[in-house]
Scaffold this motif. Sequence first.
Motif, PDB file in Angstrom:
ATOM      1  N   ALA A   1       7.373 -19.145  -6.502  1.00 46.36           N
ATOM      2  CA  ALA A   1       7.111 -17.705  -6.639  1.00 46.36           C
ATOM      3  C   ALA A   1       6.324 -17.195  -5.431  1.00 46.36           C
ATOM      4  O   ALA A   1       5.423 -17.878  -4.925  1.00 46.36           O
ATOM      5  CB  ALA A   1       6.343 -17.431  -7.924  1.00 46.36           C
ATOM      6  N   ARG A   2       6.662 -15.999  -4.972  1.00 43.97           N
ATOM      7  CA  ARG A   2       5.926 -15.371  -3.861  1.00 43.97           C
ATOM      8  C   ARG A   2       4.736 -14.622  -4.463  1.00 43.97           C
ATOM      9  O   ARG A   2       4.883 -13.544  -5.042  1.00 43.97           O
ATOM     10  CB  ARG A   2       6.826 -14.425  -3.079  1.00 43.97           C
ATOM     11  N   THR A   3       3.571 -15.210  -4.371  1.00 43.36           N
ATOM     12  CA  THR A   3       2.400 -14.704  -5.075  1.00 43.36           C
ATOM     13  C   THR A   3       1.430 -14.010  -4.135  1.00 43.36           C
ATOM     14  O   THR A   3       1.190 -14.450  -3.007  1.00 43.36           O
ATOM     15  CB  THR A   3       1.666 -15.852  -5.799  1.00 43.36           C
ATOM     16  N   LEU A   4       0.857 -12.911  -4.647  1.00 44.74           N
ATOM     17  CA  LEU A   4      -0.253 -12.219  -4.002  1.00 44.74           C
ATOM     18  C   LEU A   4      -1.374 -12.198  -5.038  1.00 44.74           C
ATOM     19  O   LEU A   4      -1.358 -11.414  -5.980  1.00 44.74           O
ATOM     20  CB  LEU A   4       0.128 -10.798  -3.589  1.00 44.74           C
ATOM     21  N   CYS A   5      -2.316 -13.107  -4.876  1.00 41.96           N
ATOM     22  CA  CYS A   5      -3.383 -13.304  -5.861  1.00 41.96           C
ATOM     23  C   CYS A   5      -4.623 -12.530  -5.425  1.00 41.96           C
ATOM     24  O   CYS A   5      -5.031 -12.614  -4.264  1.00 41.96           O
ATOM     25  CB  CYS A   5      -3.725 -14.785  -5.992  1.00 41.96           C
ATOM     26  N   VAL A   6      -5.228 -11.822  -6.362  1.00 39.41           N
ATOM     27  CA  VAL A   6      -6.367 -10.967  -6.031  1.00 39.41           C
ATOM     28  C   VAL A   6      -7.541 -11.321  -6.929  1.00 39.41           C
ATOM     29  O   VAL A   6      -7.404 -11.400  -8.161  1.00 39.41           O
ATOM     30  CB  VAL A   6      -6.025  -9.479  -6.217  1.00 39.41           C
ATOM     31  N   THR A   7      -8.696 -11.529  -6.323  1.00 39.36           N
ATOM     32  CA  THR A   7      -9.923 -11.688  -7.093  1.00 39.36           C
ATOM     33  C   THR A   7     -11.052 -10.963  -6.358  1.00 39.36           C
ATOM     34  O   THR A   7     -10.878 -10.389  -5.298  1.00 39.36           O
ATOM     35  CB  THR A   7     -10.253 -13.170  -7.334  1.00 39.36           C
ATOM     36  N   GLY A   8     -12.229 -10.992  -6.956  1.00 35.07           N
ATOM     37  CA  GLY A   8     -13.387 -10.283  -6.422  1.00 35.07           C
ATOM     38  C   GLY A   8     -14.239  -9.804  -7.580  1.00 35.07           C
ATOM     39  O   GLY A   8     -13.733  -9.580  -8.684  1.00 35.07           O
ATOM     40  N   THR A   9     -15.510  -9.643  -7.352  1.00 37.57           N
ATOM     41  CA  THR A   9     -16.382  -9.174  -8.419  1.00 37.57           C
ATOM     42  C   THR A   9     -16.050  -7.740  -8.793  1.00 37.57           C
ATOM     43  O   THR A   9     -16.018  -7.387  -9.968  1.00 37.57           O
ATOM     44  CB  THR A   9     -17.853  -9.283  -7.991  1.00 37.57           C
ATOM     45  N   LYS A  10     -15.797  -6.908  -7.798  1.00 38.79           N
ATOM     46  CA  LYS A  10     -15.393  -5.520  -8.031  1.00 38.79           C
ATOM     47  C   LYS A  10     -14.083  -5.252  -7.312  1.00 38.79           C
ATOM     48  O   LYS A  10     -13.830  -5.795  -6.240  1.00 38.79           O
ATOM     49  CB  LYS A  10     -16.448  -4.535  -7.509  1.00 38.79           C
ATOM     50  N   GLY A  11     -13.254  -4.407  -7.919  1.00 35.64           N
ATOM     51  CA  GLY A  11     -12.080  -3.909  -7.234  1.00 35.64           C
ATOM     52  C   GLY A  11     -10.812  -4.705  -7.397  1.00 35.64           C
ATOM     53  O   GLY A  11      -9.751  -4.293  -6.906  1.00 35.64           O
ATOM     54  N   LYS A  12     -10.872  -5.843  -8.100  1.00 30.81           N
ATOM     55  CA  LYS A  12      -9.678  -6.688  -8.154  1.00 30.81           C
ATOM     56  C   LYS A  12      -8.548  -6.049  -8.951  1.00 30.81           C
ATOM     57  O   LYS A  12      -7.372  -6.185  -8.591  1.00 30.81           O
ATOM     58  CB  LYS A  12     -10.014  -8.077  -8.712  1.00 30.81           C
ATOM     59  N   SER A  13      -8.867  -5.361 -10.040  1.00 32.66           N
ATOM     60  CA  SER A  13      -7.804  -4.746 -10.843  1.00 32.66           C
ATOM     61  C   SER A  13      -7.116  -3.627 -10.073  1.00 32.66           C
ATOM     62  O   SER A  13      -5.879  -3.555 -10.016  1.00 32.66           O
ATOM     63  CB  SER A  13      -8.369  -4.195 -12.156  1.00 32.66           C
ATOM     64  N   THR A  14      -7.900  -2.732  -9.482  1.00 32.09           N
ATOM     65  CA  THR A  14      -7.318  -1.623  -8.728  1.00 32.09           C
ATOM     66  C   THR A  14      -6.516  -2.138  -7.536  1.00 32.09           C
ATOM     67  O   THR A  14      -5.413  -1.644  -7.255  1.00 32.09           O
ATOM     68  CB  THR A  14      -8.418  -0.656  -8.266  1.00 32.09           C
ATOM     69  N   THR A  15      -7.041  -3.140  -6.828  1.00 33.09           N
ATOM     70  CA  THR A  15      -6.320  -3.683  -5.680  1.00 33.09           C
ATOM     71  C   THR A  15      -4.993  -4.298  -6.104  1.00 33.09           C
ATOM     72  O   THR A  15      -3.959  -4.098  -5.451  1.00 33.09           O
ATOM     73  CB  THR A  15      -7.183  -4.732  -4.957  1.00 33.09           C
ATOM     74  N   THR A  16      -4.996  -5.037  -7.219  1.00 34.32           N
ATOM     75  CA  THR A  16      -3.761  -5.666  -7.695  1.00 34.32           C
ATOM     76  C   THR A  16      -2.745  -4.609  -8.097  1.00 34.32           C
ATOM     77  O   THR A  16      -1.550  -4.703  -7.755  1.00 34.32           O
ATOM     78  CB  THR A  16      -4.055  -6.589  -8.893  1.00 34.32           C
ATOM     79  N   ALA A  17      -3.198  -3.590  -8.830  1.00 38.59           N
ATOM     80  CA  ALA A  17      -2.286  -2.526  -9.260  1.00 38.59           C
ATOM     81  C   ALA A  17      -1.757  -1.728  -8.067  1.00 38.59           C
ATOM     82  O   ALA A  17      -0.592  -1.326  -8.039  1.00 38.59           O
ATOM     83  CB  ALA A  17      -2.994  -1.604 -10.245  1.00 38.59           C
TER      84      ALA A  17
END
Length: 461
Positions: free
Chosen positions: A110-126
Amino acid sequence: MRISQLDGRAVGLWGWGREGRAAWRAIRARLPSLPLTLFCSEGEAADAAALGDALLRPRTGADAEALAALDVVVKSPGISPYRPEALAAAAHGTVFVGGTAQWFAERPDARTLCVTGTKGKSTTTALLAHLLRAAGVRTALAGNIGLPLLELLDAEAEAWAIELSSYQTGDVAASGTRPGIAVVTNVFPEHLDWHGSEARYVADKLALLTAGRPRIAVLNAEDPRLAALDLPDSEVRWYGRGDGWHLRGDALYRGDEAVLDTAGLPLPGRHNRGNLCAALTALDAFGLDAAALAPHARGFLPLPHRLQALGERDGLRWVNDSISTTPHAGIAALQLYPGPRTAILVGGHDRGLDWGVFADYVRRHPPGVVATMGQNGPRIFEALREAAAEGGFALRQAADLEAAVAAARAALGPGGGVLLLSPGAPSFGPYRDYAERGRHFARLGGFDPDAIAAIPGLGIA
């Protein structure tokens, strides 16, 4: 660990929320005759029994002896592997694995773009999913944002935009599969009750990079912890500095090229525009022309409970930032809604975080009112006493959200203003999750809680 590797072993499920149920369905689809022990609450046991799966054996309470009797336990993300009973079972040879690890093991191509972080991860992923779809890429939006990966185990997509919490980042490395692109927005102390210490939280959060060894790492140059990293196995692309995607006032730049005026974008606050820089850097890394896609951010639908403007009642603007679970998030909210006509509601489940940074901020940039509430409300109240006296803002203490709303409205008095729910703490205890807390806030303001709750774009499109 692939699901097929569970065959012939003594296997348990620990947790029966959405992740637990997704794990059960995935295992059943591939191993219909595998006996499973389910560790859950009494109410969840009745729910599981109603499924009619004769090989699913619910039991309440997961002690060290019961866990140690199993070869593998598929654990829901919210259950810490650092709990004493889990550590004791692991010492006896029990392997703990998460659903995220199982998905990655099953889908190595799968071509994955994984996002984490204390703040901003949900908005960045969306944002990533939104812009990928604008480019005509069939994209999955899943993970911690509200759709377990295992629910999409057999689905096909050209790109996978995946949000990962600090509870899940280690799962990626444990799967043995390298993510294609990993985005980390920032790292602040959080979830100390789950991780046990700030140092372990940071290590677990950064495991996506250090142990996951993504092919490309997209990092925020303005975060000192990220800036200090050495990642010899990954190509690093920075945002937030002059040679990459960054902001100059409201103007969005890629290097020296001005690309977009962000003032009218549906991304409240400078930190959210920084999330756009992260998403655009990831799109470039994915092989797309991010500059051409940047204007499509105007059509982004903001996520619920994240600085969500609900509307106006009796002269007050109600803003729902229930997703805020750290003091730093409360500061970001006050930066968007500054001044003496803002009342902020803070407090909730006590994770032992230091509120000193918040106290320093409100001393220098006082709002009109700070109302504390919840389990850690009294501790926050004491931490802010001196700041309130020096900054000149009203400080109120309340037992719960409803009382905090009433206290804040009374302290603001007539004349309008902003009523800002940005708790800086989790919702555990009185609420199932931050979304339930946000819906309660909406009801208190006379808004329809169901109308504000949907997460746009989940799944594949």
